[in-house]
Design a protein around this motif. Structure first.
Motif, PDB file in Angstrom:
ATOM      1  N   ALA A  41      38.905 -12.558 -51.681  1.00  4.94           N
ATOM      2  CA  ALA A  41      38.211 -13.629 -52.284  1.00  4.94           C
ATOM      3  C   ALA A  41      36.823 -13.836 -51.495  1.00  4.94           C
ATOM      4  N   THR A  42      36.702 -13.211 -50.202  1.00  4.47           N
ATOM      5  CA  THR A  42      35.269 -13.469 -49.605  1.00  4.47           C
ATOM      6  C   THR A  42      35.032 -12.232 -48.919  1.00  4.47           C
ATOM      7  N   LEU A  43      33.798 -12.070 -48.624  1.00  4.73           N
ATOM      8  CA  LEU A  43      33.285 -10.930 -48.080  1.00  4.73           C
ATOM      9  C   LEU A  43      33.822 -10.616 -46.652  1.00  4.73           C
ATOM     10  N   ASP A  44      34.114 -11.660 -46.030  1.00  2.24           N
ATOM     11  CA  ASP A  44      35.046 -11.472 -44.612  1.00  2.24           C
ATOM     12  C   ASP A  44      36.129 -10.913 -44.862  1.00  2.24           C
ATOM     13  N   GLU A  45      36.926 -10.965 -45.729  1.00  2.00           N
ATOM     14  CA  GLU A  45      38.407 -10.415 -46.199  1.00  2.00           C
ATOM     15  C   GLU A  45      37.826  -9.030 -46.127  1.00  2.00           C
ATOM     16  N   LEU A  46      36.860  -8.696 -46.799  1.00  2.00           N
ATOM     17  CA  LEU A  46      36.617  -7.390 -47.295  1.00  2.00           C
ATOM     18  C   LEU A  46      36.238  -6.461 -45.983  1.00  2.00           C
ATOM     19  N   VAL A  47      35.307  -7.013 -45.260  1.00  2.00           N
ATOM     20  CA  VAL A  47      34.987  -6.461 -43.977  1.00  2.00           C
ATOM     21  C   VAL A  47      35.965  -6.192 -43.154  1.00  2.00           C
ATOM     22  N   TYR A  48      36.881  -6.971 -43.073  1.00  2.00           N
ATOM     23  CA  TYR A  48      38.147  -7.031 -42.231  1.00  2.00           C
ATOM     24  C   TYR A  48      38.971  -6.047 -42.726  1.00  2.00           C
ATOM     25  N   ALA A  49      39.104  -5.870 -43.887  1.00  2.00           N
ATOM     26  CA  ALA A  49      39.985  -4.814 -44.606  1.00  2.00           C
ATOM     27  C   ALA A  49      39.201  -3.248 -44.134  1.00  2.00           C
ATOM     28  N   ASP A  50      37.979  -3.252 -44.302  1.00  2.00           N
ATOM     29  CA  ASP A  50      37.289  -2.001 -44.221  1.00  2.00           C
ATOM     30  C   ASP A  50      37.289  -1.482 -42.600  1.00  2.00           C
ATOM     31  N   LEU A  51      37.184  -2.693 -41.660  1.00  2.00           N
ATOM     32  CA  LEU A  51      37.476  -2.402 -39.944  1.00  2.00           C
ATOM     33  C   LEU A  51      38.929  -1.709 -39.997  1.00  2.00           C
ATOM     34  N   THR A  52      39.886  -2.633 -40.584  1.00  2.00           N
ATOM     35  CA  THR A  52      41.401  -2.305 -40.151  1.00  2.00           C
ATOM     36  C   THR A  52      41.604  -0.909 -40.927  1.00  2.00           C
ATOM     37  N   ALA A  53      41.150  -0.651 -42.128  1.00  2.00           N
ATOM     38  CA  ALA A  53      41.233   0.852 -42.753  1.00  2.00           C
ATOM     39  C   ALA A  53      40.637   1.732 -41.709  1.00  2.00           C
ATOM     40  N   ARG A  54      39.466   1.565 -41.041  1.00  2.00           N
ATOM     41  CA  ARG A  54      38.853   2.484 -40.473  1.00  2.00           C
ATOM     42  C   ARG A  54      39.725   2.950 -39.150  1.00  2.00           C
ATOM     43  N   ALA A  55      40.470   2.018 -38.451  1.00  2.00           N
ATOM     44  CA  ALA A  55      40.902   2.031 -37.426  1.00  2.00           C
ATOM     45  C   ALA A  55      42.396   2.649 -37.604  1.00  2.00           C
ATOM     46  N   HIS A  56      43.004   2.280 -38.677  1.00  2.00           N
ATOM     47  CA  HIS A  56      44.050   3.049 -39.077  1.00  2.00           C
ATOM     48  C   HIS A  56      43.810   4.592 -39.464  1.00  2.00           C
ATOM     49  N   ALA A  57      42.892   4.801 -40.005  1.00  2.00           N
ATOM     50  CA  ALA A  57      42.409   6.299 -40.489  1.00  2.00           C
ATOM     51  C   ALA A  57      42.273   6.990 -38.960  1.00  2.00           C
ATOM     52  N   GLN A  58      41.686   6.328 -38.049  1.00  2.00           N
ATOM     53  CA  GLN A  58      41.304   6.985 -36.734  1.00  2.00           C
ATOM     54  C   GLN A  58      42.632   7.425 -36.374  1.00  2.00           C
ATOM     55  N   ARG A  59      43.623   6.270 -36.047  1.00  2.00           N
ATOM     56  CA  ARG A  59      45.018   6.430 -35.617  1.00  2.00           C
ATOM     57  C   ARG A  59      45.702   7.593 -36.329  1.00  2.00           C
ATOM     58  N   ILE A  60      45.649   7.590 -37.418  1.00  2.00           N
ATOM     59  CA  ILE A  60      46.488   8.741 -38.281  1.00  2.00           C
ATOM     60  C   ILE A  60      45.539   9.956 -37.882  1.00  2.00           C
ATOM     61  N   MET A  61      44.595  10.189 -37.673  1.00  2.00           N
ATOM     62  CA  MET A  61      43.878  11.332 -37.284  1.00  2.00           C
ATOM     63  C   MET A  61      44.388  11.808 -35.841  1.00  2.00           C
ATOM     64  N   ARG A  62      44.141  10.779 -34.963  1.00  2.00           N
ATOM     65  CA  ARG A  62      44.726  11.042 -33.548  1.00  2.00           C
ATOM     66  C   ARG A  62      46.138  11.491 -33.474  1.00  2.00           C
ATOM     67  N   ALA A  63      47.178  10.985 -34.206  1.00  2.00           N
ATOM     68  CA  ALA A  63      48.631  11.299 -34.332  1.00  2.00           C
ATOM     69  C   ALA A  63      48.651  12.674 -34.941  1.00  2.00           C
ATOM     70  N   ALA A  64      47.778  13.227 -35.641  1.00  2.00           N
ATOM     71  CA  ALA A  64      47.902  14.438 -35.949  1.00  2.00           C
ATOM     72  C   ALA A  64      46.992  15.562 -35.378  1.00  2.00           C
ATOM     73  N   HIS A  65      46.786  14.979 -34.097  1.00  2.00           N
ATOM     74  CA  HIS A  65      45.812  15.759 -32.942  1.00  2.00           C
ATOM     75  C   HIS A  65      44.796  16.250 -33.605  1.00  2.00           C
ATOM     76  N   CYS A  66      44.120  15.588 -34.510  1.00  2.00           N
ATOM     77  CA  CYS A  66      43.097  16.140 -35.081  1.00  2.00           C
ATOM     78  C   CYS A  66      41.629  15.701 -34.391  1.00  2.00           C
ATOM     79  N   CYS A  67      41.554  14.518 -33.841  1.00  2.00           N
ATOM     80  CA  CYS A  67      40.379  13.994 -33.331  1.00  2.00           C
ATOM     81  C   CYS A  67      40.680  13.118 -31.901  1.00  2.00           C
TER      82      CYS A  67
END
Ligand code: NAD
Ligand code: MG
Length: 392
Positions: A366-392
């Protein structure tokens, strides 16, 4: 005289835009130019195009920008950061070219829409992330959006008017063309060890590195499917993708009576920019005319959706709705940056995005804040997934 703000002036779209603008000094004047961190390139553009305002997004570089503008004897005012970008987008310009790459362009794109400008949208990530919010901002601001992504510009040209209701206009399908990128025809095994430079060596278009990788994975087309959904109100099942390696037919609109209208031209972004700058008039763009007899033939083929898995991930995010396209976009930005840094294999880009979508179910927005939160959370998830796969 129309005053133009070019957001992302030091990039590939920025250069094409300034080339077209400079061809029409009696029609357009450059009001503002912005860049991320490259002060010297920004000052050089200021010396050439004489804007009133120059904005460097990295606020720590504002003193350097000020002193270099003064050193060059330019009267251009310097500003920086998100406020500076908003100033360039929302204040004195008539036309705003949104050509910042990635989610970083969202805030200024929304600001231009809210301020009722003519918005020339290249920053497709903004509409992918925040389609409904961007449309709302345009309605409230009373401005108009003219797409400059070449496919969407082509569709805009093939529809009977801006804001066409597709069903009432008898539109059956929108067909986006894709060049297929530098790896068209390759198998998964052949893609395992491709390098960033190979991915960025696009056969038809010269573009920034992020969109070049998106073209190589076909995520660019996936983002464009979502972009077409929001810009034209097309249902997911009304949008199709066809690979067309020559990049001469920029997209097509199929009507109920069996007519299919297409827009053709040489692959050069200045055509879309000139169209959108002057619309509904037509002006010279510097692009060479088409010589069909010399071209001889044009090819079309279905995309290889199994090898280039990103395309279907975008359809999946579009179907899920809510935060899903923003999650897709954020995971893609993180994965592409890791690939460009040499830290992630090419084929893992799609895997990181799929795993991020799996980890984050879509939520309504509904709001820009919710989107920004989803964007930041997804970035953190993606980083974690890459670390778990020993990529980065
Ligand atoms: P580019 O990398 O060449 O240029 C990007 C511009 O954005 C630069 O001016 C850079 O300084 C600025 N920028 C980057 N990060 C920033 C940040 N964090 N804050 C503020 N400014 C920042 O990219 P490009 O190829 O010109 O693409 C720009 C946008 O246009 C992208 O969204 C891309 O998908 C879209 N687009 C590009 C093409 C093309 O032919 N290049 C075609 C269609 C759509
Ligand atoms: Mg495109």
């Amino acid at each position: 005289m129309k005053r133009v703000a070019v957001l992302g002036a030091t990039g590939s779209i920025g250069a094409s835009a300034l080339d077209v603008i400079a061809r029409h000094p009696q029609r357009f004047t450059v009001h503002a130019l912005t860049a991320h961190r490259n002060v010297d390139a920004l000052v050089a553009l200021c010396a050439r195009h004489r804007p009133s305002l120059a904005v460097i997004a990295d606020a720590t570089l504002e003193p350097a920008l000020k002193s270099k503008l003064a050193g060059a004897g330019l009267p251009t005012r310097a500003a920086s950061g998100a406020d500076g970008l908003r100033d360039a987008a929302a204040n004195d310009a008539d036309i705003v070219i949104a050509a910042i790459v990635g989610a970083a362009g969202l805030d200024s794109t929304l600001a231009a829409a809210r301020a009722g400008k003519r918005l020339l949208l290249a920053n497709k990530e903004a509409v992918v992330m925040a389609g409904p919010l961007l449309l709302q901002a345009l309605r409230e601001g009373g401005g108009e959006l003219v797409p400059i992504d070449s496919e969407h510009n082509a569709i805009f040209q093939c529809l009977p008017g801006a804001r066409t209701d597709l069903d009432r206009a008898g539109v059956r399908r929108i067909v986006l063309t894709a060049s297929g990128g530098p790896f068209r025809g390759r198998t998964r095994a052949q893609l395992a060890h491709v390098t960033p430079d190979q991915a960025c060596a696009h056969p038809k278009w010269v573009m920034g590195r992020k969109i070049s990788v998106d073209s190589a994975t076909l995520m660019n087309k996936g983002l464009e499917v979502i972009e077409a959904h929001w810009l034209f109100g097309a249902r997911a099942e009304q949008i199709d993708v066809v690979v067309h390696p020559q990049s001469i037919v920029h997209s097509l609109v199929e009507y109920a009576d069996g007519s299919t209208l297409a827009q053709l031209g040489n692959p050069d972004m200045r055509t879309a920019l000139a169209h959108a700058l002057a619309w509904p008039e037509r002006i010279e763009s510097g692009v060479a005319p088409l010589h069909l007899a010399q071209l001889g033939s044009l090819q079309f083929e279905a995309p290889d959706r199994a090898t280039f898995a990103c395309l279907d991930l975008a359809w999946r995010a579009l179907a899920a709705g809510g935060t899903a396209p923003a999650i897709l976009n954020a995971a893609n930005e993180v994965a592409v940056a890791a690939f460009l840094a040499g830290a992630l294999p090419f084929l893992a880009i799609a895997e990181v995005i799929a795993a991020t979508l799996d980890a984050m179910p879509a939520e309504p927005v509904a709001t820009l804040d919710e989107l920004v939160y989803a964007d930041l959370t997804a970035r953190a998830h993606a980083q974690r997934i890459m670390r778990a796969a020993h990529c980065c």
